[in-house]
Design a protein around this motif. Structure first.
Motif, PDB file in Angstrom:
ATOM      1  N   TRP A  22     -54.628  13.100 -70.539  1.00 57.88           N
ATOM      2  CA  TRP A  22     -54.212  13.304 -71.014  1.00 57.88           C
ATOM      3  C   TRP A  22     -54.390  13.504 -72.714  1.00 57.88           C
ATOM      4  O   TRP A  22     -54.091  13.468 -73.216  1.00 57.88           O
ATOM      5  CB  TRP A  22     -53.913  11.789 -71.590  1.00 57.88           C
ATOM      6  CG  TRP A  22     -54.793  10.138 -71.673  1.00 57.88           C
ATOM      7  CD1 TRP A  22     -55.680   9.659 -70.299  1.00 57.88           C
ATOM      8  CD2 TRP A  22     -55.452  10.572 -72.559  1.00 57.88           C
ATOM      9  NE1 TRP A  22     -56.685   9.183 -71.155  1.00 57.88           N
ATOM     10  CE2 TRP A  22     -56.592   8.882 -72.577  1.00 57.88           C
ATOM     11  CE3 TRP A  22     -55.337  10.395 -74.182  1.00 57.88           C
ATOM     12  CZ2 TRP A  22     -57.287   8.609 -73.458  1.00 57.88           C
ATOM     13  CZ3 TRP A  22     -56.339  10.284 -75.172  1.00 57.88           C
ATOM     14  CH2 TRP A  22     -56.949   9.173 -74.446  1.00 57.88           C
ATOM     15  N   VAL A  23     -55.880  13.731 -72.947  1.00 59.44           N
ATOM     16  CA  VAL A  23     -56.721  13.955 -74.058  1.00 59.44           C
ATOM     17  C   VAL A  23     -56.152  14.925 -74.590  1.00 59.44           C
ATOM     18  O   VAL A  23     -56.610  15.789 -75.709  1.00 59.44           O
ATOM     19  CB  VAL A  23     -57.684  13.303 -73.534  1.00 59.44           C
ATOM     20  CG1 VAL A  23     -58.552  14.912 -73.309  1.00 59.44           C
ATOM     21  CG2 VAL A  23     -58.318  13.922 -75.406  1.00 59.44           C
ATOM     22  N   ILE A  24     -55.606  16.078 -73.318  1.00 67.68           N
ATOM     23  CA  ILE A  24     -54.810  17.243 -73.486  1.00 67.68           C
ATOM     24  C   ILE A  24     -53.994  17.636 -74.768  1.00 67.68           C
ATOM     25  O   ILE A  24     -53.946  18.848 -75.670  1.00 67.68           O
ATOM     26  CB  ILE A  24     -55.254  18.332 -72.823  1.00 67.68           C
ATOM     27  CG1 ILE A  24     -56.440  18.282 -71.530  1.00 67.68           C
ATOM     28  CG2 ILE A  24     -54.642  19.897 -72.328  1.00 67.68           C
ATOM     29  CD1 ILE A  24     -55.886  18.175 -70.180  1.00 67.68           C
TER      30      ILE A  24
ATOM     31  N   VAL B 205     -60.701  19.150 -79.075  1.00 68.41           N
ATOM     32  CA  VAL B 205     -61.877  18.432 -77.072  1.00 68.41           C
ATOM     33  C   VAL B 205     -63.009  19.146 -77.646  1.00 68.41           C
ATOM     34  O   VAL B 205     -62.727  20.688 -77.665  1.00 68.41           O
ATOM     35  CB  VAL B 205     -61.118  18.997 -76.488  1.00 68.41           C
ATOM     36  CG1 VAL B 205     -61.509  18.591 -74.659  1.00 68.41           C
ATOM     37  CG2 VAL B 205     -59.568  17.865 -75.815  1.00 68.41           C
ATOM     38  N   TYR B 206     -64.264  18.567 -77.286  1.00 69.07           N
ATOM     39  CA  TYR B 206     -65.312  18.830 -77.898  1.00 69.07           C
ATOM     40  C   TYR B 206     -65.742  18.736 -75.807  1.00 69.07           C
ATOM     41  O   TYR B 206     -65.331  17.389 -75.279  1.00 69.07           O
ATOM     42  CB  TYR B 206     -66.761  18.428 -77.709  1.00 69.07           C
ATOM     43  CG  TYR B 206     -66.604  18.230 -79.225  1.00 69.07           C
ATOM     44  CD1 TYR B 206     -64.633  18.965 -80.177  1.00 69.07           C
ATOM     45  CD2 TYR B 206     -67.317  17.927 -80.261  1.00 69.07           C
ATOM     46  CE1 TYR B 206     -65.606  18.749 -81.327  1.00 69.07           C
ATOM     47  CE2 TYR B 206     -67.551  18.050 -81.738  1.00 69.07           C
ATOM     48  CZ  TYR B 206     -66.262  18.128 -82.029  1.00 69.07           C
ATOM     49  OH  TYR B 206     -66.820  18.014 -83.554  1.00 69.07           O
ATOM     50  N   ALA B 207     -66.274  19.546 -75.091  1.00 69.02           N
ATOM     51  CA  ALA B 207     -67.130  19.590 -73.609  1.00 69.02           C
ATOM     52  C   ALA B 207     -68.644  20.107 -73.223  1.00 69.02           C
ATOM     53  O   ALA B 207     -69.133  20.958 -74.240  1.00 69.02           O
ATOM     54  CB  ALA B 207     -65.878  20.044 -72.797  1.00 69.02           C
TER      55      ALA B 207
ATOM     56  N   SER C 199     -70.495  32.446 -65.205  1.00 69.73           N
ATOM     57  CA  SER C 199     -70.124  30.896 -65.882  1.00 69.73           C
ATOM     58  C   SER C 199     -69.194  30.662 -66.627  1.00 69.73           C
ATOM     59  O   SER C 199     -68.218  30.098 -66.362  1.00 69.73           O
ATOM     60  CB  SER C 199     -71.283  30.465 -64.913  1.00 69.73           C
ATOM     61  OG  SER C 199     -71.915  30.689 -63.934  1.00 69.73           O
ATOM     62  N   LEU C 200     -69.575  30.881 -67.611  1.00 69.90           N
ATOM     63  CA  LEU C 200     -69.231  30.799 -68.785  1.00 69.90           C
ATOM     64  C   LEU C 200     -67.513  31.201 -68.935  1.00 69.90           C
ATOM     65  O   LEU C 200     -67.124  30.676 -69.198  1.00 69.90           O
ATOM     66  CB  LEU C 200     -70.049  30.903 -70.099  1.00 69.90           C
ATOM     67  CG  LEU C 200     -69.672  30.322 -71.471  1.00 69.90           C
ATOM     68  CD1 LEU C 200     -69.209  29.460 -71.636  1.00 69.90           C
ATOM     69  CD2 LEU C 200     -70.519  30.895 -72.407  1.00 69.90           C
TER      70      LEU C 200
ATOM     71  N   SER D  33     -61.207  28.114 -66.574  1.00 71.76           N
ATOM     72  CA  SER D  33     -60.921  27.071 -66.148  1.00 71.76           C
ATOM     73  C   SER D  33     -60.725  25.254 -67.097  1.00 71.76           C
ATOM     74  O   SER D  33     -60.307  24.379 -66.581  1.00 71.76           O
ATOM     75  CB  SER D  33     -61.685  26.631 -65.409  1.00 71.76           C
ATOM     76  OG  SER D  33     -62.704  26.728 -65.219  1.00 71.76           O
ATOM     77  N   HIS D  34     -61.219  25.848 -68.440  1.00 69.81           N
ATOM     78  CA  HIS D  34     -60.956  24.992 -68.803  1.00 69.81           C
ATOM     79  C   HIS D  34     -60.349  25.233 -70.714  1.00 69.81           C
ATOM     80  O   HIS D  34     -60.963  24.966 -71.589  1.00 69.81           O
ATOM     81  CB  HIS D  34     -62.475  24.213 -69.280  1.00 69.81           C
ATOM     82  CG  HIS D  34     -63.014  23.915 -68.471  1.00 69.81           C
ATOM     83  ND1 HIS D  34     -63.198  24.082 -67.253  1.00 69.81           N
ATOM     84  CD2 HIS D  34     -63.563  22.443 -68.357  1.00 69.81           C
ATOM     85  CE1 HIS D  34     -63.814  23.298 -66.520  1.00 69.81           C
ATOM     86  NE2 HIS D  34     -63.758  22.126 -66.493  1.00 69.81           N
ATOM     87  N   PRO D  35     -58.902  25.337 -70.076  1.00 72.10           N
ATOM     88  CA  PRO D  35     -58.299  25.375 -71.607  1.00 72.10           C
ATOM     89  C   PRO D  35     -57.818  24.607 -72.977  1.00 72.10           C
ATOM     90  O   PRO D  35     -58.474  25.078 -73.689  1.00 72.10           O
ATOM     91  CB  PRO D  35     -56.829  26.292 -70.966  1.00 72.10           C
ATOM     92  CG  PRO D  35     -56.998  25.082 -69.341  1.00 72.10           C
ATOM     93  CD  PRO D  35     -58.488  25.525 -69.038  1.00 72.10           C
ATOM     94  N   GLU D  36     -58.734  23.014 -71.763  1.00 71.11           N
ATOM     95  CA  GLU D  36     -57.900  21.784 -72.876  1.00 71.11           C
ATOM     96  C   GLU D  36     -59.129  22.312 -73.877  1.00 71.11           C
ATOM     97  O   GLU D  36     -59.351  21.424 -74.830  1.00 71.11           O
ATOM     98  CB  GLU D  36     -58.180  20.685 -72.357  1.00 71.11           C
ATOM     99  CG  GLU D  36     -59.311  20.136 -71.293  1.00 71.11           C
ATOM    100  CD  GLU D  36     -59.770  20.997 -70.366  1.00 71.11           C
ATOM    101  OE1 GLU D  36     -59.321  22.104 -70.037  1.00 71.11           O
ATOM    102  OE2 GLU D  36     -60.781  20.752 -69.687  1.00 71.11           O
TER     103      GLU D  36
END
Lengths: 748, 748
Positions: free
Chosen positions: B42-44, B50-52, B219-220, B226-229
């Motif tokens: 839901w955070v997206i 958003v930090y990852a 990989s990055l 794969s992490h557009p959020e």
């Protein structure tokens, strides 16, 4: 000197009947004068032996006037001065010194006997770059009241450095004439002698000059002739005073009871150069201002000078002693004042041929320092307090001082008896304190009883033979960690406690130097436990000595094969980026953290239960000053505080090691050391039936040949202790300070 | 990042509504995950950024398996072993290490990357004299419960020295593969992750290997796709972990937050040799077991490696950051864990091109370490406590920890504001402590207010500009005297207090290295007062650096011309037989007695009355740990205890010097330092009307441009203080921890 009275009293003129009665009562069999007092005439007719103080290097003021250039010399360092620019820098060399004590001597070859050093670079300046001119003496600041007016010889000198490096620090090493005797200055300051118009200030002269040496010899002969009443010539002492320098406010500036600074002269330096093949420089004596303190790892040049000078002193002293003997008198040496170069534990002392040594007893260790001197017929301890106004005046407590002195000395006397005891100072002062006289009577009687009951035998020693390992070895037997004679210093008491304890413990103690271990593979033979005690970087723990590989190898081999090693403070510490601060960190199982190892986590493995070493030692322990952070490398930790290990034990091969942070002298710490020695030697099985007094306040000496023991309470409290050993097991209740004799056959 | 919310919260899956409500209430404008948690879907959709967390050197277990030889390497030293004879000596190199963390790497060229050293002589043994064979891993001792089973890569090696010298100590420097990430081990131990069967142990790989570097880059890219959020990639961190080694009981064995030990690899070492013209040896890293601790005066080889590696890290990090930017995201770096080589105050940091840095705030100094980093758009402080079970469990007091953290950080934030604050850990844990959430709400509001009221301006600085002088200079800005991040050590707190105080005082602070002063005659230009603080022999006081004549000359010239010098602990201390321990003893007027000068009598000249520096500092003073005996060479002594000078002042030419034994951080000591700085800079006339809060518990910041001031109570007590300056003079009564804004025009 085998009669049983064994007491020397200082006497003086006046109060004749009282003094005679007191001598009778106390059983004095010898009397003495002191500097500034004369013996009364009646004493000659009494049966007591007469000692007379005799000065070899001062007191002959006629000669001092005639041979004004033959004063004792000393190398001094001027106050360090920072050059603020390259403009000529002037240094008044006497700044900070007492102008009544020294005068610069620019008559000596400036090129050899003066030196200007850039202390920032460590380099000596070429002589062309500086010059020296005479200058008026600096005025006395406020000490006129204490030391009187300035002597006529007083003067100063100004050194000008033509072109100094800006912001470098400069000092001048200069040869100074000593124009007033150091002990006399001390007496002036302590006893306000400046108020006495009849006092004459002694100007010390030096037997290194042939004319002075002739004069000293002939004076002694004449003096012996004119003093037929004297039985014992008490040399106070021979030729060179220990280093004792005063500042411009007549405060003590530098004191080293072992210092050789005041032993130099041009003739002696020239002789040295011929004999040793190299010339000593002023810096060899000045030593960056440390003046070869015994705490400094000794440098080869200084050791050479000590050897040279003590050989010279012994030969000249021998000549004087022979003169005394030829006149049918005894020769006694006072171990103090001008004792430099006699080195009672050195190679040349026995050549002097003395009958006796007398010294001041300030502790058990200083007592042993006197009583263990080899090669004399008898020894005498001068007990405290000295009969001087600092103690013998309203507010003083001479009885307490006598008790303290006796309790300390008795521990040593039991183990290695002095032959005699004596007092010094003004008897008339002491006689005003009748309770003090009463206490002296008790003490001298207890002292006599030790001699009588022991039958001249020493008490039995316990098994481990102890070796104290440091840079000095036997030369400083019982003389480690001392600055001024027997005085307390914050930086030494934590280590002095080790020899103070040993001075009263039932062990044979040897003093060994690093060099002996390095040069002789058998140097440690016969020793069971080695002690290395002292602050980091000093001669006593070792400092650079531990960079010697052979020393490390031999110590490790000694312990590995079953020997014991006890380290106190910063044992085997050395500088260098070598991974451990203690060279023998692997043997001790501990190391000293000096800031580079903080990233290494430290975990202490604490001994699971009580340990033999601490069995009957009550907490809180007193380990004295903090030697720095001690961390574990695997030892069993017996005690830790403030994040630092204070007491730990380790096994290394067949041997054992003990680390202890410090051991100020207390009864409990003496017991702790006693136990540590026994544990390190793996002798703990024998503890209960050979050595024990259950209360550490009480010590016991066994005399198997006499079938008796002597138990003594080292405290001012009443105590009870179980005494066990040699089949005996008995409980004793002892009064404060009481010593009690018993028969071993009184077994319970 | 200029919105006003400025708060990052860690969130996790589950409790969705509660977490959303809490984000709303606290005003979180960013959320993050952490190692071991996933962001909810839901955070997206929310407005928060958003930090990852992103790991560059671990986490890709597929790659870790494929490229098993491309692990991170580290040079380790085996446990020192004493040879008891000349029989072959075997050393199991892994003894004392955690077999789950390291495996020896004998596949590397043994002749170059392994080394056997005789630590007794310091000599490296020729390779012919020893051999190495593989060995089974040493068994895990008792930590299986904590760290789980041994990884399959675990192994050991045995070195045999054929013919050792008896009683020499030997170590093996060996290249080891790191087979488990250090921070993960820490998490296993702290959070009992071994109990979770789904955990996978991360095996760190090294971008020094071209294949790994390719993989990390690709990989990055894939991950970003794969992490557009994700808005902000929070690098945790780049490539090399600070040195964190565990022992065979899974206890921390060695920790150095600045350590470069885990940054080596054969390719990097080979590149280094080509570039610098010489090859580094294992001992260049092992450093006799000190491993180049920042407390060690740094050696040239290590400085070269730091330079080489940080250049390399910057370039590779730059590539990754560019990838992030190209994907339209922000790049943030976590200042910790794998931060080695980033060197935020080094020469290459700005090349990385980061948007932001986030770091853990353990004190005011660590807060400034983050907030003063040049060349990033914003900084974020991760506040304590971390939401981990060690604090958030019955018996824990998270509110007290939050208060302590805030009081420390606020002092720094006022002077140099962080842009954001954030928290870390499990939010679900924190939510169980509602009073903690209340307190966080207050803190974040106070933080926002500082930004709003100050209008983005820094408060006015007072006049003296401060220079911290040590071996590291700017590279270790706000990073002096630290072992593990912000942890208390007995040996550092007395010096850390200096920078902790400065981090909240109104002065510009520069960090200068000895080399800068030596190489650049103008290095001290613009500085009013220099501080040299630290323990003897460390990089922070200087040690061997002070043997440099130019350094001494320039410091003396600086003070002589009117500069100020403050020494804390053992400033300018160096070894050597040069007469003083402190190189600038003449400037300070005090020296450190290390045992060689005990014969010199010391007289302290006490300041006649109260001194400006101690005017409102209540006794007893707290100078922390005893740095050793400090004696007078003429300074005015302000305080002395246990026979050692603790605080003294001196005049030198036109300048002034202050000596202080230690300055643990307290409000009073911060005030004392504040005063000492003002005195040393001869600014004391300005004190009363520019700087003053009458109560040292209260500090005040002035914002002349905004016409306001901020006064804050640094304690947990209610206090009153007179605030004066800028024409204002007002008495404030402040609640515990209260900060209050006022208008300067509110003049009384």
């Amino acid at each position: 000197m085998t009669n049983d009275l064994r007491l020397t009293l200082p006497i003086e003129r006046g109060l004749d009947e009282e003094i005679r009665a007191l001598m009778q009562r106390l059983g004095a069999d010898a009397v003495r004068n002191l500097d500034g007092t004369e013996l009364p005439d009646w004493v000659i007719d009494e049966s007591a032996k007469v000692y007379a103080t005799y000065f070899c290097a001062r007191g002959d003021e006629e000669w001092a006037s005639l041979a004004g250039e033959e004063r004792v010399r000393q190398f001094l360092m001027s106050t360090p001065t920072t050059a603020p620019s390259s403009a000529p820098l002037t240094i008044n060399v006497m700044e900070g010194y007492l102008p009544a004590q020294f005068a610069p001597d620019p008559t000596a070859d400036i090129n050899r006997y003066w030196q200007v050093i850039d202390r920032t670079t460590g380099k000596t300046l070429p002589h062309e770059s500086w010059s020296v001119v005479d200058a008026a003496p600096l005025p006395l600041r406020d000490p006129v009241r204490l030391v009187g007016e300035l002597p006529v010889e007083a003067k100063s000198a100004i050194v000008t450095i033509a072109n100094p490096e800006p912001f470098h620090v400069y000092t001048v090493n200069f040869l100074a004439k000593q124009i007033w005797d150091s002990t006399q200055i001390y007496n002036y300051l302590t006893n306000e002698w400046a108020k006495d118009p009849n006092r004459v200030k002694s100007r010390p002269y030096d037997v290194a000059y042939p004319r002075t040496w002739e004069r000293v010899q002939s004076s002694l002969s004449q003096w012996l002739q004119s003093h037929p009443e004297v039985d014992v010539v008490r040399f106070t002492t021979f030729f060179y005073h220990f280093t004792l320098t005063f500042d411009d406010r007549a405060r003590e500036k530098y004191v080293d009871w072992f210092g050789y600074s005041a032993s130099v002269s041009v003739p002696a330096l020239e002789d040295f150069a011929k004999e040793y093949g190299y010339a000593l420089t002023p810096e060899d004596f000045v030593d960056a201002g440390y003046y070869n303190s015994p705490f400094r790892p000794p440098r080869a040049q200084f050791l050479d000078w000590v050897d040279f000078l003590s050989r010279r002193v012994s030969r000249q002293a021998q000549t004087l002693v022979k003169t005394v003997h030829d006149a049918g008198r005894e020769a006694m040496m006072f171990l103090g004042d001008n004792w430099i170069g006699t080195e009672p534990y050195g190679r040349y002392f026995s050549e002097i041929g003395l009958d006796a040594v007398v010294g001041s007893v300030g502790s058990a260790a200083t007592c042993r320092m006197i009583s263990d001197i080899p090669g004399v017929r008898y020894t005498e301890g001068r007990f405290l307090p000295y009969f001087f106004p600092d103690v013998f005046s309203p507010g003083g407590d001479p009885v307490a001082e006598a008790n303290e002195s006796w309790l300390a000395a008795r521990r040593a006397i039991v183990r290695s008896p002095l032959d005699r005891i004596g007092y010094g100072g003004y008897l008339s002062l002491a006689m005003k304190f009748p309770d003090f006289i009463d206490r002296v009577e008790e003490i001298i009687n207890e002292f006599r009883q030790i001699h009588q009951r022991s039958g001249g035998h020493r008490p039995a020693n316990a098994q481990p033979v102890i070796g104290i390992l440091n840079a000095w070895g036997a030369l400083r037997t019982w003389q480690t960690h001392m600055v001024a004679h027997a005085l307390w210093y914050k930086q030494i008491y934590s280590y002095q406690g080790v020899i103070e304890s040993l001075a009263g413990l039932p062990f044979e103690v040897r003093f060994i130097s690093f060099d002996e271990v390095i040069n002789d593979p058998h140097a440690l033979a016969g020793i069971d436990v080695i002690i290395n005690a002292g602050a980091r970087g000093t001669a006593f723990s070792g400092g650079p000595a531990w960079n010697d590989i052979t020393l490390q190898e031999r110590l490790r081999a000694f312990v590995y094969a079953g020997g014991g090693l006890i380290g106190v403070g910063s044992p085997t510490a050395r500088d260098g980026e070598v991974g451990t601060t203690f060279a023998l960190a692997d043997v001790f199982g501990v190391d000293q953290e000096i800031g580079w190892g903080l990233s290494t986590d430290r975990y202490s493995d604490h001994a699971a239960s009580s340990h033999f070493i601490t069995t009957d030692i009550p907490q809180p322990y007193d380990f004295g000053e903090d030697p720095g952070d001690i961390v574990s490398l695997g030892a069993k930790v017996l005690y830790e505080s403030d994040g630092s290990i204070r007491l730990a034990v380790n096994e290394f091969g067949q041997g054992r090691a003990v680390y202890c942070a410090g051991l100020p002298y207390t009864s409990d710490n003496s017991r702790l050391l006693h136990r540590a020695l026994v544990w390190a030697a793996k002798q703990e099985k024998n503890w209960d039936h050979v050595l024990a007094s259950s209360n550490s306040a009480v010590e016991v000496a066994w005399y198997p040949q006499q079938g008796c023991y002597y138990a003594y309470n080292n405290t001012l409290e009443s105590v009870t202790s179980m005494i066990s050993g040699h089949g005996l097991c008995v409980e004793l209740a002892l009064q404060p300070m009481e010593g009690r004799w018993g028969e071993i056959s009184d077994a319970s």
